[in-house]
Design an enzyme around this catalytic site. Structure first.
Site, PDB file in Angstrom:
ATOM      1  N   GLU A 104      21.004  -3.878   1.358  1.00 27.30           N
ATOM      2  CA  GLU A 104      21.209  -3.802   2.807  1.00 27.30           C
ATOM      3  C   GLU A 104      22.148  -2.664   3.205  1.00 27.30           C
ATOM      4  O   GLU A 104      23.256  -2.908   3.724  1.00 27.30           O
ATOM      5  CB  GLU A 104      21.757  -5.127   3.349  1.00 27.30           C
ATOM      6  CG  GLU A 104      20.832  -6.300   3.158  1.00 27.30           C
ATOM      7  CD  GLU A 104      21.348  -7.586   3.800  1.00 27.30           C
ATOM      8  OE1 GLU A 104      22.447  -7.570   4.393  1.00 27.30           O
ATOM      9  OE2 GLU A 104      20.640  -8.610   3.714  1.00 27.30           O
ATOM     10  N   GLU A 152      15.508 -11.950  -0.013  1.00 25.25           N
ATOM     11  CA  GLU A 152      16.414 -12.879   0.667  1.00 25.25           C
ATOM     12  C   GLU A 152      15.702 -13.485   1.865  1.00 25.25           C
ATOM     13  O   GLU A 152      15.048 -12.777   2.637  1.00 25.25           O
ATOM     14  CB  GLU A 152      17.693 -12.175   1.169  1.00 25.25           C
ATOM     15  CG  GLU A 152      18.641 -11.750   0.083  1.00 25.25           C
ATOM     16  CD  GLU A 152      19.970 -11.223   0.618  1.00 25.25           C
ATOM     17  OE1 GLU A 152      20.351 -11.590   1.751  1.00 25.25           O
ATOM     18  OE2 GLU A 152      20.604 -10.436  -0.103  1.00 25.25           O
TER      19      GLU A 152
END
Ligand code: IFM
Length: 462
Positions: A189, A369
């Site tokens: 991320e 995720e």
């Protein structure tokens, strides 16, 4: 993560039935589909001062008064550094086929450079060997935000040199663990580092500096590309980035909202996707930042060819959509989880997966995720009833299944998270795990969702 939103009157929430496992799978996934769970080093390992581990920016940040809820730190976390073998047994008992974890850079190089720390390498060698012994495939993230503090002291990700240090660190890992790790993820991320760490300042290193933020974005992308190249040089396994992607919808029918949603999408998604998969930054974002931005000035000739080095797979992390109004603000349309930034919208999973395939071609995808936090409670009878998590996961898995049916080359799905853990600025209050962690005793208890997930894995479907 966080998001400051105002709330729109909301239509009915998407389906959220009670989630008991049905008899046999009605939504079957392709044979060989990988079912997994994910964690990251700083969030679970603890052992912050053991075996030669150096300090990371998250040690500094979390130990600074006022930065995290209740002053929580990752010093002990879920004590996974000591309990890893029991945790691997839990994973085996759940039937996981894949485990996504991250490697702590300061365990491998205390100051972020130089000769590796053998004790750090040994820990991860034991971990990956233990996974193989239990029939679980390791998926290793190279960087999940715990930058060595020594590198932060020389400018961190604002310093272009950090990207080259990252590639050296990555190469150390490819050489030591490449024979045992089939899938590597570069940077977890990058957008969260940019937005939370450098725009909003509620993650390490805690800055609020838009000019620095987008220079950091470029250096993170560069670091990703350099690590991909380092892997090719060592010939070890498959590699790709781990991007949190958000579908961005106009909040109303106006042309202004459509335009603003498009630009928002540029900052949320295309900045990362286009540079890696098309070799260019989106023109609308570059124009918005301006030709004199630190980012624009920081892009050297040849950088984008490095960023766009061919990848083997793209890891998608999906939590929430954004709805953007004509002024560029975000509004909330769906019920949120315990995390106020997370609107529960399973169709967003379908939209983001199909959009990536439509716009960027058939790059293999993995969901690394997806999950939600709840204030889960350990009942007196020793159970944890997290029915809401089951509903959430089932609806999102069904959306992923629909995407697969429509041609998305999705190869695996990982729940965030295996264990309750240190949720960054939120400390330990939000529980994201399939497995409850009783922090005072470090006892693990399978939540109802874990039992449910075991059946999903067994049936290869819902
Ligand atoms: O806990 C984080 C994780 O570290 C990165 N992705 C989002 C999760 C939930 O906020």
């Amino acid at each position: 993560m966080s998001m400051h939103t105002r709330r729109l009157p909301s239509p009915a929430a998407p389906s959220a039935a009670d989630g008991a496992p049905g008899p046999g799978a009605e939504l079957r996934f392709p044979a060989g589909f990988g079912w997994g769970a994910a964690t990251s080093a700083y969030q679970i390992e603890g052992a912050a001062k053991e075996d030669g581990r150096g300090e990371s920016v998250w040690d500094t940040f979390s130990r600074t008064p006022g930065r995290t809820r209740n002053g929580d730190t990752g010093d002990v976390a879920a004590d996974h550094y000591h309990r890893w073998a029991d945790d691997l047994d839990l994973m085996r008992d759940l039937g996981l086929g894949s485990y996504r974890f991250s490697i702590s850079w300061p365990r491998i190089q205390a100051d972020g450079t130089g000769a590796p720390n053998q004790r750090g390498l040994d820990f991860y060698r034991r971990l990956v060997d233990g996974l193989h012994e239990r029939g679980i495939s390791p998926m290793a993230t190279l960087f999940h935000w715990d930058l060595p503090q020594a590198l932060q002291d020389t400018g961190g990700w604002e310093n272009r040199d950090t990207a080259y240090r990252f590639a050296e660190y990555a190469e150390v890992l490819f050489r030591h663990l490449g024979d045992r790790v089939p899938v590597w993820l570069t940077i977890n991320e990058p957008k969260t580092v940019v937005q939370n760490g450098y725009l909003e300042g509620h993650h390490a290193p805690g800055f609020q500096d838009p000019q620095a933020a987008y220079l950091v974005a470029h250096h993170l992308q560069l670091a990703h590309g350099l690590a991909v190249r380092a892997l090719r040089a060592t010939g070890a396994g498959r590699i790709g980035p781990a991007l949190n992607l958000h579908p961005c919808y106009p909040a109303d029918d106006s042309a202004e909202a459509a335009r603003a949603a498009r630009l928002h999408d540029g900052y949320e998604n295309r900045l990362y996707l286009d540079s890696i998969l098309k070799g260019s930054y989106p023109a609308d974002v570059l124009a918005d930042l301006g030709p004199d931005s630190r980012m624009a000035r920081g892009i050297a000739d040849g950088d984008l060819e490095i960023v766009a080095s061919p990848i083997d797979l793209l890891a998608v992390q999906y939590y929430t959509p954004y709805y953007v109004d004509g002024e560029g603000g975000t509004v909330s349309r769906w019920p949120t989880s315990q995390a106020d930034w997370q609107q529960i919208y399973p169709d967003g999973m379908y939209d983001i997966l199909t959009r990536v395939t439509r716009d960027y071609g058939p790059v293999p995808l993995t969901v690394t995720e997806n999950g939600l936090p709840q204030a889960d409670v350990l009942a007196a009878d020793g159970t944890v009833d997290d029915a809401g998590r089951i509903s959430f996961l089932r609806d999102h898995m069904a959306a992923a299944h629909r995407a697969v049916g429509d041609g998305v080359p999705l190869e695996s799905y990982h729940v965030w998270s295996l264990l309750d853990n240190f949720e960054w600025a939120e400390g330990y209050e939000q529980r994201w795990g399939l497995v409850y962690v009783d922090y005072p005793t470090q006892r693990r208890v399978l939540k109802r969702s874990a039992h449910w997930y075991r059946e999903v894995i067994r049936a290869n479907g819902l």
